[in-house]
Design a protein around this motif. Structure first.
Motif, mmCIF file in Angstrom:
data_model
loop_
_atom_site.group_PDB
_atom_site.id
_atom_site.type_symbol
_atom_site.label_atom_id
_atom_site.label_comp_id
_atom_site.label_asym_id
_atom_site.label_seq_id
_atom_site.Cartn_x
_atom_site.Cartn_y
_atom_site.Cartn_z
ATOM 1 N N VAL A 423 -12.038 -8.210 44.900
ATOM 2 C CA VAL A 423 -11.733 -6.860 45.388
ATOM 3 C C VAL A 423 -12.972 -5.980 45.291
ATOM 4 C CG1 VAL A 423 -10.361 -4.782 44.980
ATOM 5 C CG2 VAL A 423 -9.275 -7.033 44.867
ATOM 6 N N ARG A 424 -13.684 -6.090 44.180
ATOM 7 C CA ARG A 424 -14.904 -5.288 44.023
ATOM 8 C C ARG A 424 -15.966 -5.694 45.039
ATOM 9 N NH1 ARG A 424 -17.436 -6.410 39.736
ATOM 10 N NH2 ARG A 424 -16.097 -7.972 38.749
ATOM 11 N N ALA A 425 -16.106 -7.017 45.256
ATOM 12 C CA ALA A 425 -17.101 -7.490 46.223
ATOM 13 C C ALA A 425 -16.764 -7.025 47.640
ATOM 14 C CB ALA A 425 -17.186 -9.012 46.174
ATOM 15 N N ASP A 426 -15.475 -6.910 47.956
ATOM 16 C CA ASP A 426 -15.054 -6.447 49.278
ATOM 17 C C ASP A 426 -15.217 -4.939 49.445
ATOM 18 O OD1 ASP A 426 -14.405 -8.990 50.097
ATOM 19 O OD2 ASP A 426 -12.259 -8.800 49.689
ATOM 20 N N GLY A 427 -15.529 -4.244 48.356
ATOM 21 C CA GLY A 427 -15.756 -2.803 48.432
ATOM 22 C C GLY A 427 -14.505 -2.016 48.784
ATOM 23 N N ILE A 428 -13.361 -2.438 48.273
ATOM 24 C CA ILE A 428 -12.104 -1.754 48.593
ATOM 25 C C ILE A 428 -12.123 -0.344 47.993
ATOM 26 C CG2 ILE A 428 -9.607 -1.782 48.262
ATOM 27 C CD1 ILE A 428 -10.689 -3.863 50.244
ATOM 28 N N ASP A 429 -11.763 0.619 48.817
ATOM 29 C CA ASP A 429 -11.725 2.017 48.372
ATOM 30 C C ASP A 429 -10.380 2.374 47.744
ATOM 31 O OD1 ASP A 429 -14.350 2.677 49.454
ATOM 32 O OD2 ASP A 429 -13.399 2.509 51.420
ATOM 33 N N ILE A 430 -9.303 1.973 48.407
ATOM 34 C CA ILE A 430 -7.951 2.247 47.915
ATOM 35 C C ILE A 430 -7.196 0.927 47.882
ATOM 36 C CG2 ILE A 430 -5.807 3.518 48.286
ATOM 37 C CD1 ILE A 430 -7.374 5.588 49.864
ATOM 38 N N LEU A 431 -6.695 0.555 46.721
ATOM 39 C CA LEU A 431 -5.963 -0.699 46.542
ATOM 40 C C LEU A 431 -4.491 -0.368 46.298
ATOM 41 C CD1 LEU A 431 -6.496 -3.787 46.389
ATOM 42 C CD2 LEU A 431 -6.550 -3.532 43.893
ATOM 43 N N ILE A 432 -3.614 -0.982 47.098
ATOM 44 C CA ILE A 432 -2.192 -0.631 47.058
ATOM 45 C C ILE A 432 -1.364 -1.838 46.632
ATOM 46 C CG2 ILE A 432 -0.224 0.184 48.413
ATOM 47 C CD1 ILE A 432 -2.152 1.731 50.141
ATOM 48 N N ASP A 433 -0.578 -1.634 45.601
ATOM 49 C CA ASP A 433 0.357 -2.637 45.093
ATOM 50 C C ASP A 433 1.669 -2.540 45.866
ATOM 51 O OD1 ASP A 433 2.123 -4.150 43.229
ATOM 52 O OD2 ASP A 433 2.766 -2.135 42.643
ATOM 53 N N LEU A 434 2.151 -3.688 46.374
ATOM 54 C CA LEU A 434 3.413 -3.715 47.107
ATOM 55 C C LEU A 434 4.497 -4.476 46.348
ATOM 56 C CD1 LEU A 434 2.144 -4.487 50.741
ATOM 57 C CD2 LEU A 434 2.748 -2.264 49.771
ATOM 58 N N SER A 435 4.319 -4.667 45.034
ATOM 59 C CA SER A 435 5.252 -5.496 44.272
ATOM 60 C C SER A 435 5.839 -4.823 43.046
ATOM 61 C CB SER A 435 4.548 -6.796 43.829
ATOM 62 O OG SER A 435 4.095 -7.526 44.939
ATOM 63 N N GLY A 436 5.025 -4.019 42.343
ATOM 64 C CA GLY A 436 5.523 -3.481 41.080
ATOM 65 C C GLY A 436 5.908 -4.615 40.149
ATOM 66 N N HIS A 437 7.077 -4.477 39.497
ATOM 67 C CA HIS A 437 7.526 -5.496 38.550
ATOM 68 C C HIS A 437 8.458 -6.503 39.209
ATOM 69 C CE1 HIS A 437 5.632 -3.664 35.064
ATOM 70 N NE2 HIS A 437 6.023 -2.490 35.522
ATOM 71 N N THR A 438 8.098 -6.962 40.407
ATOM 72 C CA THR A 438 8.834 -8.036 41.059
ATOM 73 C C THR A 438 7.933 -9.262 41.140
ATOM 74 O OG1 THR A 438 8.177 -7.371 43.297
ATOM 75 C CG2 THR A 438 10.181 -6.376 42.398
ATOM 76 N N GLY A 439 8.473 -10.355 41.676
ATOM 77 C CA GLY A 439 7.759 -11.617 41.665
ATOM 78 C C GLY A 439 6.438 -11.580 42.399
ATOM 79 N N HIS A 440 5.496 -12.396 41.915
ATOM 80 C CA HIS A 440 4.181 -12.587 42.536
ATOM 81 C C HIS A 440 3.349 -11.305 42.559
ATOM 82 C CE1 HIS A 440 5.745 -16.477 43.694
ATOM 83 N NE2 HIS A 440 6.786 -15.876 44.229
ATOM 84 N N ASN A 441 3.567 -10.425 41.564
ATOM 85 C CA ASN A 441 2.725 -9.231 41.473
ATOM 86 C C ASN A 441 1.405 -9.578 40.789
ATOM 87 O OD1 ASN A 441 2.534 -8.243 38.504
ATOM 88 N ND2 ASN A 441 4.722 -8.697 38.736
#
Length: 726
Positions: A423-441
């Motif tokens: 993620v750091r190498a890709d230079g992501i500015d805003i990272l968004i979680d779509l899982s919270g405390h569900t599977g495969h987070n």
């Protein structure tokens, strides 16, 4: 007159010719009898022994063939095919040392040709490693030296490609490193060479379960248990597979068997907790998760699963639920280094690199919400979308979503360090979680904060508990500004509408409310069984008692029991005759949606209300009667109904729930009007509505970024639906 010996020879020749004819046409039983008759006439007859060996081989009795092939060769060492067939059978039986000796003896008898050369070359790379080499390689894996263990395994399979251990070890190393497909291939090779290895079968079954090949996983695990009935791990792997198949009653029994065999099996406690949660026995599930955490306090998956389970418990207050989530975040972040500096250029108006992390970018409910938004965001010149997909399998939905991304990363095989670095190498500015405390987070990665701005959206109805998560994207109807901020570690970003929804393309046409023809109201429930508690059944029972002619349809039941019996018993305790109830197992999407045409009003669950199920019902023209909760999980249906102004279906308490249900039953004309209007005008799936959702999200992302560029901390705000909106 012929001599007695000549008569015997003639009879033997005649019987031999007859045996060969019978064998040629597949009459093996008759051929077997004739070959044995030859041996009675001429013991040691090489052709008869060879024929019997061939029959044994065709019948799958490999070891039974070897004495006959040996006798044939002894009787006629000048026959080349006797040498080659015997060598081949020995190799199939993994008697490599004997095969080597035999080919050496054959060479001394003049055995030559490409077939003999091929066997000799193959034998040079087959056999078995010595015990010390096996023990040393196994020790590397046991000590957690995965790279060294993998190198040892690869060396073993190169030198001994037909020996099971090297493949077994390689499969274990690959599985541990989340390389699922090659792990399964290696384990299958190990099973081929050692079909009676119960441990390898158990490992293979678990890997197949992870790959979603559930029927094959179940078969393999049952084979493992047949070989080793007292293996707690195999019983647990079977329980986990049955749980995935929706066979909850069987899964519960298998998990209990695993724990009876080994009460300290942490994995089995974890599986039992998952099964109990899916059966709606949340209190017991939380107790099981606490046992797991007592032994494995850093098990973030178990901790997250426990939190998800607690959102279903009426006895847990909103403040207590928040405290538990915050405790999760504190424990996780205390053992990780949270980044405070990034290389991202703080230019407020430049093109933003926005990353989405999820294991649900496939045929999953989450895809229904994100796909229409991704399609529109992908066309925004100010955004470049990046996906970090945390599931090993792809499907048609995955392919469509991939087409909306500027860059797609498959990250299921990456550990947290590697994903953080990516993620750091890709230079992501805003990272968004779509899982919270569900599977495969991947919340442990978010805890490290690889991107300067982080947010959670859609996947989980509540806080992540992480201080490193800056924002939570919420709908103003589900979390009105200022009322729920204290229940989130994140700052709330209020969107006019937080979700879009992609209705199923296979949805059937609408039918009129069935009450118009039946003369009585039919209620329905399409929520998963884990949401239906004893208290939910009690409130439903009061409503059904108030409308004695009403019926209840409950869909989505487990395929092999574990839900309908319990709910039926609870409703009987409430005085509801079983004849008023209809249960339907899980079904395909079209059949599932078609059931809504048999329902007038859906009944919601609490304290965890419907989300996707409520939207499916609305698309089929069926409103959901809900009880407004005090947590986000309990307010999802309330939000969805409010977007269409269906406030008459939002109850404040159990008594109001019953009153509103009775009132709705008296106005069938209003139900018919709602049914006909919803599909064509609901803002979550109309083109104008989805455009507005995507625009508000785009604006929210830009405002988050501008705050970071200005050196300002995260803060709650309301995002306008379009540039210039107030």
């Amino acid at each position: 007159m012929p001599a007695p010996g000549d008569e015997i020879q003639a009879l033997a020749n005649e019987a031999m010719q007859a045996a060969l004819r019978e064998a040629e046409v597949g009459q093996l039983q008759q051929a077997d009898a004739l070959y044995r008759a030859v041996l009675e006439l001429q013991p040691g007859h090489p052709g008869a022994h060879f024929g019997l060996g061939s029959i044994e081989l065709q019948a799958g009795r490999l070891l039974g063939s070897l004495p006959h092939f040996a006798s044939a060769l002894q009787g006629d060492p000048g026959e080349e095919r006797y040498w080659l067939t015997y060598i081949d059978a020995l190799m199939q039986a993994r008697q490599f040392a004997t095969a080597r000796e035999l080919i050496g003896l054959g060479r001394r008898h003049g055995l030559q040709g490409p077939a003999a050369d091929a066997f000799e070359q193959q034998l040079a790379t087959t056999g078995a490693p010595d015990t010390q080499e096996i023990d040393a390689a196994a020790a590397l894996f046991a000590q957690g030296q995965d790279e060294a263990a993998g190198n040892a395994a690869r060396a073993l399979v190169e030198r001994f490609p037909q020996h099971a251990f090297g493949w077994k070890l390689l499969g274990a190393v690959l599985y541990k490193n989340r390389l699922l497909a090659p792990a399964i291939e290696a384990m299958q090779k190990s099973v081929r060479y050692a079909p009676d290895d119960a441990e390898t079968l158990s490992n293979l079954g678990l890997a197949l379960k992870q790959a979603g090949v559930l029927a094959e996983a179940k078969t393999v695990l049952e084979q493992s248990i047949a070989l080793r009935p007292r293996s707690s791990h195999a019983h647990n792997n079977l329980a986990a597979t049955l749980q995935e198949m929706g066979r909850l009653a069987e899964a519960h029994a298998s998990a209990n068997t695993a724990l009876a065999l080994d009460p300290d099996n942490v994995d089995a406690w974890n599986t039992l907790a998952v099964v109990l949660g899916n059966l709606g026995r949340s209190c017991e599930a939380v107790a099981a998760y606490r046992r797991v955490l007592a032994r494995s306090p850093n098990d973030t998956d178990a901790h997250g699963n426990m939190l998800f389970c607690m959102t279903h418990m009426e006895s847990v207050t909103p403040d207590t639920l928040f405290d538990e989530h915050r405790r999760f975040g504190q424990r996780l972040e205390a053992r990780l280094e949270t980044r405070r500096a990034w290389d991202n250029t703080p230019e407020p108006r430049r093109r933003l690199r926005v990353g989405f992390v999820s294991g649900d970018l496939r045929n999953h409910a989450i895809a229904n919400f994100v796909e229409p938004v991704f399609k529109r965001l992908a066309m925004q010149p100010g955004l470049a979308l990046h996906a970090y997909y945390n599931y090993p399998l792809h499907d048609d939905v995955t392919a469509r979503l991939r087409g909306t991304m500027a860059q797609w990363r498959d990250v299921a095989a990456l550990d947290d360090d590697a994903l953080d670095a990516l993620v750091r190498a890709d230079g992501i500015d805003i990272l968004i979680d779509l899982s919270g405390h569900t599977g495969h987070n991947r919340l442990p990665v978010f805890a490290r904060k690889p991107a300067p701005v982080q947010a959670s959206w859609i996947g989980y109805p509540g806080t992540t508990g992480l201080a490193a998560m800056d924002y939570y994207l919420a709908d103003r109807h589900v979390l009105p500004p200022g009322q729920f901020d204290h229940l989130f570690t994140e700052k709330l970003v209020h969107l006019p509408v937080a979700w879009a929804f992609e209705p199923a393309a296979t949805a059937p046409d609408l039918a009129a409310p069935p009450a118009l023809a039946n003369g009585y109201l039919t209620f329905g429930s399409f929520n998963r069984i884990s949401k239906i508690s004893r208290n939910v059944a009690s409130v439903w029972g009061k409503l059904l008692r108030s409308l004695p002619d009403a019926r209840l349809v409950v869909a989505g039941m487990p395929v092999a029991g574990g839900g309908d019996e319990q709910l039926q018993a609870w409703l009987q305790e409430e005085g509801i005759d079983p004849g008023r109830l209809r249960f339907h197992p899980r079904a395909g999407m079209r059949e599932y949606l078609a059931l809504h045409n048999q329902v007038d009003i859906c009944l919601d669950t609490f304290p965890y209300s419907g989300g996707t199920t409520t939207l499916h019902a609305l698309y089929m023209g069926v409103p959901t009667l809900t009880l407004e909760g005090a947590t986000m999980a309990g307010r999802q249906s309330r939000c969805l109904l409010a977007h269409y102004g269906l406030m008459e279906f939002i109850a404040s308490d159990a008594e109001d729930f019953v009153s509103k249900g009775v009132a709705a039953s008296r106005d069938l004309a209003a139900l018919a009007q709602v049914r006909s209007a919803l599909r064509g005008s609901y803002p979550l799936w109309t083109a104008d509505g989805v455009d507005r959702i995507a625009a508000s999200l785009d604006n929210a992302l830009r405002l988050m970024w501008e705050r970071w560029c200005a050196g300002l901390p995260a803060a709650a705000f309301e995002a306008p639906a379009a540039p210039g909106d107030a």
